[in-house]
Design a protein around this motif. Sequence first.
Motif, PDB file in Angstrom:
ATOM      1  N   LYS A 169      40.026  29.146  26.247  1.00  0.00           N
ATOM      2  CA  LYS A 169      40.697  29.991  27.240  1.00  0.00           C
ATOM      3  C   LYS A 169      39.708  30.364  28.338  1.00  0.00           C
ATOM      4  CE  LYS A 169      44.184  32.054  24.266  1.00  0.00           C
ATOM      5  NZ  LYS A 169      44.769  33.311  23.766  1.00  0.00           N
ATOM      6  N   MET A 170      40.284  30.721  29.511  1.00  0.00           N
ATOM      7  CA  MET A 170      39.455  31.073  30.655  1.00  0.00           C
ATOM      8  C   MET A 170      40.161  32.153  31.472  1.00  0.00           C
ATOM      9  SD  MET A 170      37.970  28.491  33.591  1.00  0.00           S
ATOM     10  CE  MET A 170      39.563  27.785  34.024  1.00  0.00           C
ATOM     11  N   THR A 171      39.376  33.086  32.006  1.00  0.00           N
ATOM     12  CA  THR A 171      39.889  34.110  32.911  1.00  0.00           C
ATOM     13  C   THR A 171      39.160  33.971  34.240  1.00  0.00           C
ATOM     14  OG1 THR A 171      40.312  35.641  31.083  1.00  0.00           O
ATOM     15  CG2 THR A 171      40.175  36.595  33.294  1.00  0.00           C
ATOM     16  N   ILE A 172      39.938  33.944  35.309  1.00  0.00           N
ATOM     17  CA  ILE A 172      39.369  33.875  36.652  1.00  0.00           C
ATOM     18  C   ILE A 172      39.769  35.140  37.388  1.00  0.00           C
ATOM     19  CG2 ILE A 172      39.295  32.586  38.821  1.00  0.00           C
ATOM     20  CD1 ILE A 172      39.858  30.063  37.206  1.00  0.00           C
ATOM     21  N   VAL A 173      38.804  35.756  38.070  1.00  0.00           N
ATOM     22  CA  VAL A 173      39.067  36.958  38.851  1.00  0.00           C
ATOM     23  C   VAL A 173      39.024  36.608  40.339  1.00  0.00           C
ATOM     24  CG1 VAL A 173      38.278  38.593  37.110  1.00  0.00           C
ATOM     25  CG2 VAL A 173      36.642  37.685  38.765  1.00  0.00           C
ATOM     26  N   TYR A 174      39.774  37.396  41.114  1.00  0.00           N
ATOM     27  CA  TYR A 174      39.926  37.134  42.547  1.00  0.00           C
ATOM     28  C   TYR A 174      39.779  38.420  43.344  1.00  0.00           C
ATOM     29  CZ  TYR A 174      42.392  33.226  40.377  1.00  0.00           C
ATOM     30  OH  TYR A 174      42.736  32.167  39.582  1.00  0.00           O
ATOM     31  N   GLU A 175      39.263  38.282  44.550  1.00  0.00           N
ATOM     32  CA  GLU A 175      39.250  39.352  45.532  1.00  0.00           C
ATOM     33  C   GLU A 175      39.725  38.766  46.844  1.00  0.00           C
ATOM     34  OE1 GLU A 175      35.946  42.829  44.945  1.00  0.00           O
ATOM     35  OE2 GLU A 175      35.417  41.107  46.166  1.00  0.00           O
TER      36      GLU A 175
ATOM     37  N   VAL B  71      48.171  43.102  54.161  1.00  0.00           N
ATOM     38  CA  VAL B  71      47.640  42.040  55.004  1.00  0.00           C
ATOM     39  C   VAL B  71      48.776  41.640  55.943  1.00  0.00           C
ATOM     40  CG1 VAL B  71      46.701  39.695  55.075  1.00  0.00           C
ATOM     41  CG2 VAL B  71      46.053  41.230  53.209  1.00  0.00           C
ATOM     42  N   HIS B  72      48.435  41.390  57.204  1.00  0.00           N
ATOM     43  CA  HIS B  72      49.442  41.109  58.219  1.00  0.00           C
ATOM     44  C   HIS B  72      49.386  39.667  58.712  1.00  0.00           C
ATOM     45  CE1 HIS B  72      49.078  45.491  58.302  1.00  0.00           C
ATOM     46  NE2 HIS B  72      50.324  45.493  58.752  1.00  0.00           N
ATOM     47  N   PHE B  73      50.479  39.246  59.324  1.00  0.00           N
ATOM     48  CA  PHE B  73      50.582  37.927  59.941  1.00  0.00           C
ATOM     49  C   PHE B  73      49.416  37.712  60.909  1.00  0.00           C
ATOM     50  CE2 PHE B  73      52.044  35.613  63.781  1.00  0.00           C
ATOM     51  CZ  PHE B  73      52.054  34.351  63.223  1.00  0.00           C
ATOM     52  N   GLY B  74      48.834  36.517  60.842  1.00  0.00           N
ATOM     53  CA  GLY B  74      47.743  36.148  61.734  1.00  0.00           C
ATOM     54  C   GLY B  74      46.365  36.494  61.220  1.00  0.00           C
ATOM     55  N   SER B  75      46.286  37.337  60.202  1.00  0.00           N
ATOM     56  CA  SER B  75      44.980  37.683  59.636  1.00  0.00           C
ATOM     57  C   SER B  75      44.376  36.475  58.931  1.00  0.00           C
ATOM     58  CB  SER B  75      45.122  38.816  58.617  1.00  0.00           C
ATOM     59  OG  SER B  75      45.586  39.996  59.214  1.00  0.00           O
ATOM     60  N   VAL B  76      43.071  36.488  58.852  1.00  0.00           N
ATOM     61  CA  VAL B  76      42.366  35.490  58.046  1.00  0.00           C
ATOM     62  C   VAL B  76      41.743  36.242  56.882  1.00  0.00           C
ATOM     63  CG1 VAL B  76      40.490  33.809  57.963  1.00  0.00           C
ATOM     64  CG2 VAL B  76      41.911  34.004  60.027  1.00  0.00           C
ATOM     65  N   VAL B  77      42.017  35.757  55.679  1.00  0.00           N
ATOM     66  CA  VAL B  77      41.456  36.374  54.483  1.00  0.00           C
ATOM     67  C   VAL B  77      40.537  35.385  53.778  1.00  0.00           C
ATOM     68  CG1 VAL B  77      43.355  37.997  54.123  1.00  0.00           C
ATOM     69  CG2 VAL B  77      43.455  35.747  53.048  1.00  0.00           C
ATOM     70  N   THR B  78      39.583  35.946  53.087  1.00  0.00           N
ATOM     71  CA  THR B  78      38.706  35.182  52.211  1.00  0.00           C
ATOM     72  C   THR B  78      39.113  35.524  50.792  1.00  0.00           C
ATOM     73  OG1 THR B  78      36.902  35.296  53.806  1.00  0.00           O
ATOM     74  CG2 THR B  78      36.309  34.836  51.522  1.00  0.00           C
ATOM     75  N   VAL B  79      39.330  34.503  49.979  1.00  0.00           N
ATOM     76  CA  VAL B  79      39.683  34.735  48.580  1.00  0.00           C
ATOM     77  C   VAL B  79      38.505  34.269  47.733  1.00  0.00           C
ATOM     78  CG1 VAL B  79      41.355  34.350  46.737  1.00  0.00           C
ATOM     79  CG2 VAL B  79      42.124  34.317  49.139  1.00  0.00           C
ATOM     80  N   ASN B  80      37.796  35.245  47.175  1.00  0.00           N
ATOM     81  CA  ASN B  80      36.673  34.951  46.288  1.00  0.00           C
ATOM     82  C   ASN B  80      37.222  34.760  44.878  1.00  0.00           C
ATOM     83  OD1 ASN B  80      34.517  35.424  48.256  1.00  0.00           O
ATOM     84  ND2 ASN B  80      35.278  37.525  48.223  1.00  0.00           N
ATOM     85  N   ALA B  81      36.843  33.675  44.249  1.00  0.00           N
ATOM     86  CA  ALA B  81      37.294  33.372  42.884  1.00  0.00           C
ATOM     87  C   ALA B  81      36.071  33.118  42.012  1.00  0.00           C
ATOM     88  CB  ALA B  81      38.199  32.144  42.887  1.00  0.00           C
ATOM     89  N   TYR B  82      36.081  33.738  40.822  1.00  0.00           N
ATOM     90  CA  TYR B  82      34.966  33.613  39.888  1.00  0.00           C
ATOM     91  C   TYR B  82      35.488  33.459  38.463  1.00  0.00           C
ATOM     92  CZ  TYR B  82      32.636  35.954  43.795  1.00  0.00           C
ATOM     93  OH  TYR B  82      32.180  36.296  45.038  1.00  0.00           O
ATOM     94  N   ILE B  83      34.800  32.669  37.673  1.00  0.00           N
ATOM     95  CA  ILE B  83      35.117  32.571  36.252  1.00  0.00           C
ATOM     96  C   ILE B  83      34.495  33.777  35.563  1.00  0.00           C
ATOM     97  CG2 ILE B  83      34.855  31.229  34.134  1.00  0.00           C
ATOM     98  CD1 ILE B  83      34.644  28.725  35.975  1.00  0.00           C
ATOM     99  N   LYS B  84      35.329  34.638  35.021  1.00  0.00           N
ATOM    100  CA  LYS B  84      34.855  35.862  34.371  1.00  0.00           C
ATOM    101  C   LYS B  84      34.651  35.657  32.874  1.00  0.00           C
ATOM    102  CE  LYS B  84      35.985  40.681  33.553  1.00  0.00           C
ATOM    103  NZ  LYS B  84      36.982  41.718  33.651  1.00  0.00           N
ATOM    104  N   GLU B  85      35.561  34.904  32.236  1.00  0.00           N
ATOM    105  CA  GLU B  85      35.477  34.647  30.797  1.00  0.00           C
ATOM    106  C   GLU B  85      35.813  33.180  30.551  1.00  0.00           C
ATOM    107  OE1 GLU B  85      38.424  37.340  29.288  1.00  0.00           O
ATOM    108  OE2 GLU B  85      37.116  39.073  29.471  1.00  0.00           O
ATOM    109  N   TYR B  86      35.087  32.588  29.619  1.00  0.00           N
ATOM    110  CA  TYR B  86      35.360  31.206  29.227  1.00  0.00           C
ATOM    111  C   TYR B  86      34.784  30.991  27.843  1.00  0.00           C
ATOM    112  CZ  TYR B  86      35.039  26.198  28.752  1.00  0.00           C
ATOM    113  OH  TYR B  86      35.152  24.920  28.266  1.00  0.00           O
ATOM    114  N   ASN B  87      35.604  30.429  26.938  1.00  0.00           N
ATOM    115  CA  ASN B  87      35.114  30.167  25.581  1.00  0.00           C
ATOM    116  C   ASN B  87      35.421  28.735  25.112  1.00  0.00           C
ATOM    117  OD1 ASN B  87      37.835  30.134  24.939  1.00  0.00           O
ATOM    118  ND2 ASN B  87      37.791  32.041  23.765  1.00  0.00           N
ATOM    119  N   GLY B  88      35.807  27.862  26.027  1.00  0.00           N
ATOM    120  CA  GLY B  88      36.117  26.481  25.663  1.00  0.00           C
ATOM    121  C   GLY B  88      37.587  26.248  25.410  1.00  0.00           C
TER     122      GLY B  88
END
Length: 145
Positions: A88-94, A69-86
């Motif tokens: 611990k939690m895992t969040i995934v990103y793109e 990724v280069h200077f000046g670019s605009v990125v979208t960061v998608n974040a989702y809860i993949k695992e959760y048990n009360g």
Amino acid sequence: MSRIEPYKHKVQYYETDRMGIVHHSNYIRWFEEARTDLMEQMGMGYEEMEKRGIMSPVLSVEADYLRMVHFGSVVTVNAYIKEYNGIKMTIVYEVVDSKTEMVHCRGLTKHCFINEAGKPVSLKQSCLEFHDMFAKGLCDYKNQQ
């Protein structure tokens, strides 16, 4: 809860190296920004969690860098809860280029929940509102798969 909007970030000069390419450590910062934004959009952010005496430290981080990724670019960061048990939690990103829609990085963070004394807590027992929020986020993620 309304639809979660992806987090957008414009790459700043200080985030890049001499070649104008984003330094790898900044992706981890973007993960945190997106996670914070996700929680706020879900209804309660870190500020509210800490007011209630609950912290959520990062246990581990993974990032797969697919393209630069280069200077000046605009990125979208998608974040989702993949695992959760009360407890611990895992969040995934793109990280996706907003113009080309190409994925530049994928990653995840793992978290637990602790009280102010550093002892593990179950959100289901200590803060049902946060438990319900994260459980719904997990269900929303699974429904998208």
